[in-house]
Motif scaffolding. Sequence first.
Motif, PDB file in Angstrom:
ATOM      1  N   TYR A   1       0.859  -1.070   0.154  1.00 52.43           N
ATOM      2  CA  TYR A   1      -0.041  -0.262   0.077  1.00 52.43           C
ATOM      3  C   TYR A   1       0.963   1.403  -0.036  1.00 52.43           C
ATOM      4  O   TYR A   1       0.153   2.399   0.185  1.00 52.43           O
ATOM      5  CB  TYR A   1      -0.919  -0.101   1.157  1.00 52.43           C
ATOM      6  CG  TYR A   1      -2.074  -0.703   1.220  1.00 52.43           C
ATOM      7  CD1 TYR A   1      -3.468  -0.428   0.549  1.00 52.43           C
ATOM      8  CD2 TYR A   1      -1.897  -2.168   1.541  1.00 52.43           C
ATOM      9  CE1 TYR A   1      -4.293  -1.271   0.522  1.00 52.43           C
ATOM     10  CE2 TYR A   1      -3.192  -3.003   1.217  1.00 52.43           C
ATOM     11  CZ  TYR A   1      -4.404  -2.580   0.867  1.00 52.43           C
ATOM     12  OH  TYR A   1      -5.349  -3.339   0.563  1.00 52.43           O
TER      13      TYR A   1
ATOM     14  N   SER B   1       3.425   3.689  -2.013  1.00 47.71           N
ATOM     15  CA  SER B   1       4.084   4.126  -3.243  1.00 47.71           C
ATOM     16  C   SER B   1       5.347   4.741  -2.889  1.00 47.71           C
ATOM     17  O   SER B   1       6.150   4.685  -3.840  1.00 47.71           O
ATOM     18  CB  SER B   1       3.160   5.043  -3.914  1.00 47.71           C
ATOM     19  OG  SER B   1       2.919   6.336  -3.351  1.00 47.71           O
TER      20      SER B   1
ATOM     21  N   LYS C   1      -0.813   3.803  -2.485  1.00 43.48           N
ATOM     22  CA  LYS C   1      -1.176   3.446  -3.699  1.00 43.48           C
ATOM     23  C   LYS C   1      -2.238   2.458  -3.596  1.00 43.48           C
ATOM     24  O   LYS C   1      -2.210   1.509  -2.911  1.00 43.48           O
ATOM     25  CB  LYS C   1      -0.073   2.618  -4.639  1.00 43.48           C
ATOM     26  CG  LYS C   1       0.573   1.303  -4.004  1.00 43.48           C
ATOM     27  CD  LYS C   1       1.777   0.733  -4.989  1.00 43.48           C
ATOM     28  CE  LYS C   1       2.291  -0.192  -4.262  1.00 43.48           C
ATOM     29  NZ  LYS C   1       3.424  -0.890  -5.070  1.00 43.48           N
ATOM     30  N   LEU C   2      -3.259   2.960  -4.276  1.00 45.50           N
ATOM     31  CA  LEU C   2      -4.597   1.863  -4.172  1.00 45.50           C
ATOM     32  C   LEU C   2      -4.488   0.847  -4.847  1.00 45.50           C
ATOM     33  O   LEU C   2      -4.355   0.721  -6.170  1.00 45.50           O
ATOM     34  CB  LEU C   2      -5.626   2.740  -4.384  1.00 45.50           C
ATOM     35  CG  LEU C   2      -6.063   4.052  -3.631  1.00 45.50           C
ATOM     36  CD1 LEU C   2      -7.082   4.928  -4.253  1.00 45.50           C
ATOM     37  CD2 LEU C   2      -6.071   3.928  -2.179  1.00 45.50           C
ATOM     38  N   PRO C   3      -4.833  -0.149  -4.381  1.00 46.72           N
ATOM     39  CA  PRO C   3      -4.703  -1.601  -5.179  1.00 46.72           C
ATOM     40  C   PRO C   3      -5.865  -1.770  -6.211  1.00 46.72           C
ATOM     41  O   PRO C   3      -6.849  -1.098  -6.014  1.00 46.72           O
ATOM     42  CB  PRO C   3      -4.783  -2.714  -4.095  1.00 46.72           C
ATOM     43  CG  PRO C   3      -5.702  -2.092  -3.089  1.00 46.72           C
ATOM     44  CD  PRO C   3      -5.335  -0.865  -3.016  1.00 46.72           C
ATOM     45  N   ASP C   4      -5.938  -2.435  -7.191  1.00 45.36           N
ATOM     46  CA  ASP C   4      -6.875  -2.969  -8.258  1.00 45.36           C
ATOM     47  C   ASP C   4      -7.768  -3.514  -7.621  1.00 45.36           C
ATOM     48  O   ASP C   4      -7.508  -4.407  -6.470  1.00 45.36           O
ATOM     49  CB  ASP C   4      -6.262  -3.548  -9.213  1.00 45.36           C
ATOM     50  CG  ASP C   4      -5.339  -2.731  -9.992  1.00 45.36           C
ATOM     51  OD1 ASP C   4      -5.201  -1.592 -10.002  1.00 45.36           O
ATOM     52  OD2 ASP C   4      -4.472  -3.217 -10.873  1.00 45.36           O
ATOM     53  N   GLN C   5      -9.173  -3.481  -7.970  1.00 46.18           N
ATOM     54  CA  GLN C   5     -10.241  -4.377  -7.210  1.00 46.18           C
ATOM     55  C   GLN C   5      -9.807  -5.765  -7.232  1.00 46.18           C
ATOM     56  O   GLN C   5     -10.463  -6.338  -6.303  1.00 46.18           O
ATOM     57  CB  GLN C   5     -11.437  -3.832  -7.799  1.00 46.18           C
ATOM     58  CG  GLN C   5     -12.740  -4.370  -7.162  1.00 46.18           C
ATOM     59  CD  GLN C   5     -12.818  -3.396  -6.008  1.00 46.18           C
ATOM     60  OE1 GLN C   5     -12.260  -2.181  -5.753  1.00 46.18           O
ATOM     61  NE2 GLN C   5     -13.873  -3.633  -5.136  1.00 46.18           N
TER      62      GLN C   5
ATOM     63  N   ALA D   1      -2.893   9.382  -1.946  1.00 46.56           N
ATOM     64  CA  ALA D   1      -3.208   8.079  -2.577  1.00 46.56           C
ATOM     65  C   ALA D   1      -3.695   7.965  -4.066  1.00 46.56           C
ATOM     66  O   ALA D   1      -4.450   8.730  -4.580  1.00 46.56           O
ATOM     67  CB  ALA D   1      -4.420   7.241  -1.627  1.00 46.56           C
ATOM     68  N   GLU D   2      -3.046   7.125  -4.735  1.00 46.59           N
ATOM     69  CA  GLU D   2      -3.315   7.153  -6.222  1.00 46.59           C
ATOM     70  C   GLU D   2      -3.318   5.690  -6.755  1.00 46.59           C
ATOM     71  O   GLU D   2      -2.923   4.882  -6.194  1.00 46.59           O
ATOM     72  CB  GLU D   2      -2.232   7.761  -7.004  1.00 46.59           C
ATOM     73  CG  GLU D   2      -0.800   7.387  -6.784  1.00 46.59           C
ATOM     74  CD  GLU D   2       0.176   8.243  -7.363  1.00 46.59           C
ATOM     75  OE1 GLU D   2      -0.366   9.215  -8.016  1.00 46.59           O
ATOM     76  OE2 GLU D   2       1.393   8.161  -7.167  1.00 46.59           O
ATOM     77  N   SER D   3      -4.302   5.646  -7.932  1.00 49.90           N
ATOM     78  CA  SER D   3      -4.361   4.317  -8.458  1.00 49.90           C
ATOM     79  C   SER D   3      -4.410   4.602  -9.770  1.00 49.90           C
ATOM     80  O   SER D   3      -5.463   5.463 -10.358  1.00 49.90           O
ATOM     81  CB  SER D   3      -5.705   3.492  -7.927  1.00 49.90           C
ATOM     82  OG  SER D   3      -6.094   2.577  -8.630  1.00 49.90           O
TER      83      SER D   3
ATOM     84  N   THR E   1      -8.429   3.583 -10.982  1.00 51.63           N
ATOM     85  CA  THR E   1      -9.427   4.433 -10.272  1.00 51.63           C
ATOM     86  C   THR E   1      -9.498   5.713 -10.223  1.00 51.63           C
ATOM     87  O   THR E   1     -10.403   6.570 -10.269  1.00 51.63           O
ATOM     88  CB  THR E   1      -9.945   3.683  -8.964  1.00 51.63           C
ATOM     89  OG1 THR E   1      -8.774   3.870  -7.973  1.00 51.63           O
ATOM     90  CG2 THR E   1     -10.259   2.257  -9.120  1.00 51.63           C
TER      91      THR E   1
ATOM     92  N   SER F   1      -7.177   9.251  -7.998  1.00 55.40           N
ATOM     93  CA  SER F   1      -6.371   9.686  -6.698  1.00 55.40           C
ATOM     94  C   SER F   1      -7.066  10.652  -5.924  1.00 55.40           C
ATOM     95  O   SER F   1      -8.097  11.009  -6.341  1.00 55.40           O
ATOM     96  CB  SER F   1      -5.150  10.065  -7.245  1.00 55.40           C
ATOM     97  OG  SER F   1      -5.325  11.436  -8.322  1.00 55.40           O
TER      98      SER F   1
END
Length: 564
Positions: A376, A378, A405-409, A440-442, A445, A447
Amino acid sequence: QIAGLNRLQQVLLLVGHEDANGSPHPAEKKSQGSDNSSCITSTKSIFYLPFHSLEVVLENTTNLRLTGCSVRYSTDRSELSLDCSGGVWLDGEPISKDGRWVLDLVSCELLLDSLPCQEEHEGELFYSTRSDVSQPIAQTFQLNLSLDMFQKVYCGILAIMPQCSEAKVIAEQTMDQYGQPTSLSSLWSMKANGPVAIRFTGNNNTWVEIVADSPQLGQAPSVSKGAIVFECKSTEVNSNAGFVIHIPHISSDHDGNLRVAHRIAASVDSMDIFNVLQDIASDIKNIIGGEPSSTGSIPVGISLAGFDVSFKDSQLRTINASHISGFGTEWSIGLLQVNDVGGVGLDASSLQVTLGTPKRLFVQKITRIAYNRVDYLSAPIMDGITFVLEEGDVLSVSCKDIYMKLPDQASVPQGVDNNSQEQVLSFPMSLHFTVELLRAESIATGSFIVNGVDFWARPAADSLMVDLNIKSTRARVKDKLELSCGKIDSSVEVLTAACRDTNSSGLGQLSLLSASMTVHDIVNFSTFAGQLSKPLDVVDIAYGGEAITIKCNKVLVCTTSAFN
């Protein structure tokens, strides 16, 4: 009794110590007229007084009985000892049956030994020389102690401590006929010839056994402050609760600081053993007493190369720490790695621990935070993070910057087990979390950037109150939503008494009781359907269990619970 024993010691040590002129003579002299230097005529006499048992009754009526005892002394003052080889019994229950205790009053040593092979005469053991104590032994000196035994001995000894202090003062003031103090030396030591096993049995028949190979404990004579020195070849701690700990050679310097040069290895069946150890420690603390705010200070310095903890159910679940040192209430850990323990992964360095009040942990650098093997972070946390356990069971966590960093679903465990049963979630303490900047960013999806996060979680009887205050927020959900606003104040209450467990480790499905949120200064709010034409000063959102209410710029909008 103390005066009588003191007088007996003087008599035993003085017998045969003077010649006809009243002058002391040497213990040994060479035989006259002999060229053989090995031919020695001894002028000393050795007395051996065996007796069946010795009983000590403490103030709480606890009976401590030593069997197979003997007093052994020499008229040249070279020997005065009390041997016990028949076992030690506490209120009729054996503490040690196969060990030999030797209290040497001349060298001021307590010697522990397993019973050597000696010739028996009518049920008594006769020792021809004192050298048998130092001979290597193969058996283990065993000492068994239950929680009830520990309580009896501790409380009994504690009750006579004032008398012991008075006796020490009397002994220090007593002089023999030569004007020399007759009190025993304060530099006492303990040593064992071979392994010593101590088994402690707590409640529910849970036992912990410590096996130390040839331990030695004493006081350094060259140190004025009376530092305790300890040395042990190796130590193994095991329990029927499911863990084994191997500690290599332990040594201490003249200042009493302990050092373990090689790494400590531990094997654990499951995380449940920590609860077992906590229960045993709690039982002992209830007997010893003490204030709840005890600092847990360590009176000696300790230096460890490190330790490695592995869990038997999986080779991938480990805890590793290196370069550990501490003294008093201050401890430091150079490197800490946690791999999938309770679903948590962590890589951290330069940890500082304070065991005082309040308890404090400062971590200078964190390079990895993972949950369920999903990373989690980055970017590393470089400016440190502080954990403080305050009075009233409040855990405060503060940090400057966190980049996530936001994980993929698809990488997050999903789904609810429909066959699972409802359970009660327990939150042992309140949580207060603050961070200056959270980003946080992905890629999939979007940030968000949050400034000035102030988060509170307070457990109640069957619910959890959550308060979240934010200074400013910028968020973007890819192709769906963009938001820029100022201060956000929110409060949520969730039911924890009945919560369905999920397949993944976590909180499960929480039942929302009520929620409220106030958003200030919304300067940008746009979706795929449109965007704001002018900023909104204040937006209030409330949920009371059946409907969501939204109020903005004096416009009231009510919807059903199906609002999406």
